[in-house]
Design a protein around this motif. Sequence first.
Motif, PDB file in Angstrom:
ATOM      1  N   GLY A  43      89.986  56.825  58.478  1.00 53.87           N
ATOM      2  CA  GLY A  43      91.065  56.524  57.758  1.00 53.87           C
ATOM      3  C   GLY A  43      91.245  55.270  57.806  1.00 53.87           C
ATOM      4  N   GLY A  44      91.116  54.499  57.359  1.00 46.23           N
ATOM      5  CA  GLY A  44      91.192  52.965  57.116  1.00 46.23           C
ATOM      6  C   GLY A  44      90.292  51.945  57.385  1.00 46.23           C
ATOM      7  N   ASP A  45      89.184  52.266  56.972  1.00 46.17           N
ATOM      8  CA  ASP A  45      88.142  51.667  56.982  1.00 46.17           C
ATOM      9  C   ASP A  45      87.255  51.130  55.608  1.00 46.17           C
ATOM     10  N   VAL A  46      87.345  50.501  56.558  1.00 48.24           N
ATOM     11  CA  VAL A  46      86.488  48.983  55.062  1.00 48.24           C
ATOM     12  C   VAL A  46      85.019  49.576  55.262  1.00 48.24           C
ATOM     13  N   LEU A  47      84.978  49.633  53.466  1.00 43.53           N
ATOM     14  CA  LEU A  47      84.096  49.936  52.683  1.00 43.53           C
ATOM     15  C   LEU A  47      82.632  48.587  52.868  1.00 43.53           C
ATOM     16  N   VAL A  48      81.486  49.067  53.008  1.00 41.16           N
ATOM     17  CA  VAL A  48      80.124  47.655  53.035  1.00 41.16           C
ATOM     18  C   VAL A  48      78.984  48.213  52.316  1.00 41.16           C
ATOM     19  N   PHE A  49      79.280  47.975  51.242  1.00 35.90           N
ATOM     20  CA  PHE A  49      77.824  47.788  50.538  1.00 35.90           C
ATOM     21  C   PHE A  49      77.221  47.007  50.470  1.00 35.90           C
ATOM     22  N   THR A  50      75.645  46.863  50.749  1.00 31.07           N
ATOM     23  CA  THR A  50      74.296  46.052  50.559  1.00 31.07           C
ATOM     24  C   THR A  50      73.335  46.058  49.269  1.00 31.07           C
ATOM     25  N   ILE A  51      73.567  45.075  48.188  1.00 30.38           N
ATOM     26  CA  ILE A  51      73.298  45.114  47.020  1.00 30.38           C
ATOM     27  C   ILE A  51      71.628  44.070  46.681  1.00 30.38           C
ATOM     28  N   GLU A  52      70.772  45.669  46.158  1.00 32.28           N
ATOM     29  CA  GLU A  52      69.968  44.383  46.280  1.00 32.28           C
ATOM     30  C   GLU A  52      69.598  44.440  44.357  1.00 32.28           C
ATOM     31  N   ILE A  53      69.610  43.328  43.855  1.00 34.61           N
ATOM     32  CA  ILE A  53      68.764  43.458  42.204  1.00 34.61           C
ATOM     33  C   ILE A  53      67.536  43.915  42.775  1.00 34.61           C
ATOM     34  N   LEU A  54      66.922  45.174  42.412  1.00 34.78           N
ATOM     35  CA  LEU A  54      65.338  44.755  41.915  1.00 34.78           C
ATOM     36  C   LEU A  54      64.568  44.384  40.758  1.00 34.78           C
ATOM     37  N   LYS A  55      65.254  44.911  39.874  1.00 31.22           N
ATOM     38  CA  LYS A  55      64.696  44.954  37.899  1.00 31.22           C
ATOM     39  C   LYS A  55      66.054  45.191  37.415  1.00 31.22           C
ATOM     40  N   ILE A  56      65.528  44.446  35.617  1.00 25.17           N
ATOM     41  CA  ILE A  56      66.355  44.106  35.195  1.00 25.17           C
ATOM     42  C   ILE A  56      65.729  45.202  33.811  1.00 25.17           C
ATOM     43  N   LYS A  57      66.149  46.122  33.257  1.00 29.56           N
ATOM     44  CA  LYS A  57      65.639  46.134  32.376  1.00 29.56           C
ATOM     45  C   LYS A  57      66.204  46.508  30.901  1.00 29.56           C
ATOM     46  N   GLY A  58      65.640  46.883  29.875  1.00 28.16           N
ATOM     47  CA  GLY A  58      65.987  46.031  28.400  1.00 28.16           C
ATOM     48  C   GLY A  58      65.406  44.554  28.535  1.00 28.16           C
ATOM     49  N   ASP A  59      65.672  43.531  26.811  1.00 31.52           N
ATOM     50  CA  ASP A  59      65.258  42.975  27.036  1.00 31.52           C
ATOM     51  C   ASP A  59      65.950  41.666  26.959  1.00 31.52           C
ATOM     52  N   LYS A  60      65.130  41.179  26.856  1.00 28.26           N
ATOM     53  CA  LYS A  60      66.563  39.599  27.272  1.00 28.26           C
ATOM     54  C   LYS A  60      67.620  39.386  26.039  1.00 28.26           C
ATOM     55  N   VAL A  61      68.623  38.444  26.348  1.00 24.55           N
ATOM     56  CA  VAL A  61      69.297  38.196  25.496  1.00 24.55           C
ATOM     57  C   VAL A  61      69.454  37.068  25.299  1.00 24.55           C
ATOM     58  N   PRO A  62      68.975  36.087  25.322  1.00 27.94           N
ATOM     59  CA  PRO A  62      69.780  34.600  24.497  1.00 27.94           C
ATOM     60  C   PRO A  62      71.156  34.449  25.062  1.00 27.94           C
ATOM     61  N   ALA A  63      71.266  33.083  25.674  1.00 27.18           N
ATOM     62  CA  ALA A  63      73.037  32.854  25.938  1.00 27.18           C
ATOM     63  C   ALA A  63      73.640  31.818  24.543  1.00 27.18           C
ATOM     64  N   VAL A  64      74.423  32.692  24.114  1.00 25.82           N
ATOM     65  CA  VAL A  64      75.283  31.003  23.291  1.00 25.82           C
ATOM     66  C   VAL A  64      75.489  30.060  23.839  1.00 25.82           C
ATOM     67  N   LYS A  65      75.043  29.661  23.243  1.00 20.07           N
ATOM     68  CA  LYS A  65      75.519  27.768  23.701  1.00 20.07           C
ATOM     69  C   LYS A  65      76.205  26.700  23.125  1.00 20.07           C
ATOM     70  N   CYS A  66      76.642  27.372  21.694  1.00 17.91           N
ATOM     71  CA  CYS A  66      77.156  26.951  20.692  1.00 17.91           C
ATOM     72  C   CYS A  66      78.643  26.534  21.256  1.00 17.91           C
ATOM     73  N   ASP A  67      78.758  25.449  21.659  1.00 19.34           N
ATOM     74  CA  ASP A  67      80.666  24.604  21.459  1.00 19.34           C
ATOM     75  C   ASP A  67      81.160  24.471  20.114  1.00 19.34           C
ATOM     76  N   VAL A  68      82.498  25.433  19.870  1.00 18.51           N
ATOM     77  CA  VAL A  68      82.799  25.980  18.578  1.00 18.51           C
ATOM     78  C   VAL A  68      83.952  24.971  18.122  1.00 18.51           C
ATOM     79  N   LYS A  69      84.007  23.942  19.365  1.00 19.78           N
ATOM     80  CA  LYS A  69      84.829  22.439  18.632  1.00 19.78           C
ATOM     81  C   LYS A  69      83.773  21.133  18.302  1.00 19.78           C
ATOM     82  N   THR A  70      82.669  21.312  19.020  1.00 19.02           N
ATOM     83  CA  THR A  70      81.843  20.206  18.259  1.00 19.02           C
ATOM     84  C   THR A  70      79.910  20.307  17.720  1.00 19.02           C
ATOM     85  N   LEU A  71      80.384  21.925  17.685  1.00 17.32           N
ATOM     86  CA  LEU A  71      78.925  22.444  16.996  1.00 17.32           C
ATOM     87  C   LEU A  71      77.901  22.352  17.867  1.00 17.32           C
ATOM     88  N   GLU A  72      78.081  21.494  19.146  1.00 17.40           N
ATOM     89  CA  GLU A  72      76.561  20.826  19.786  1.00 17.40           C
ATOM     90  C   GLU A  72      76.696  22.392  20.721  1.00 17.40           C
TER      91      GLU A  72
END
Length: 111
Positions: free
Chosen positions: A24-53
Amino acid sequence: DKWELYIPSELGYGERGSGAKIGGGDVLVFTIEILKIKGDKVPAVKCDVKTLEGCDDKESKYVTGKRALAVGEIESEITRLNGMTKKSMAAAQAGWVQRRLFLLQKLKAEL
């Protein structure tokens, strides 16, 4: 890279705990490591809607056409596109729907 995630007791098991190892009252501590990312790469949306840059031609044309809309009309379009995400479609179409949603959210925030 590894990360540690700390969950305070009030967000975990609280004062009741769980079994012999989590008191009771214990803090849970999880150690996390990303081993692999499944799926295709998704391109970032870098479009600035104000300037269209950073916008490609398709994004520029879309944003330019939607700039004149009122907030309510943008919200209606967001609702419509969100409905489309639940339907089966080709990956390219699904990607364009997601990009439009992102651009509309940015446009809405600018108003």
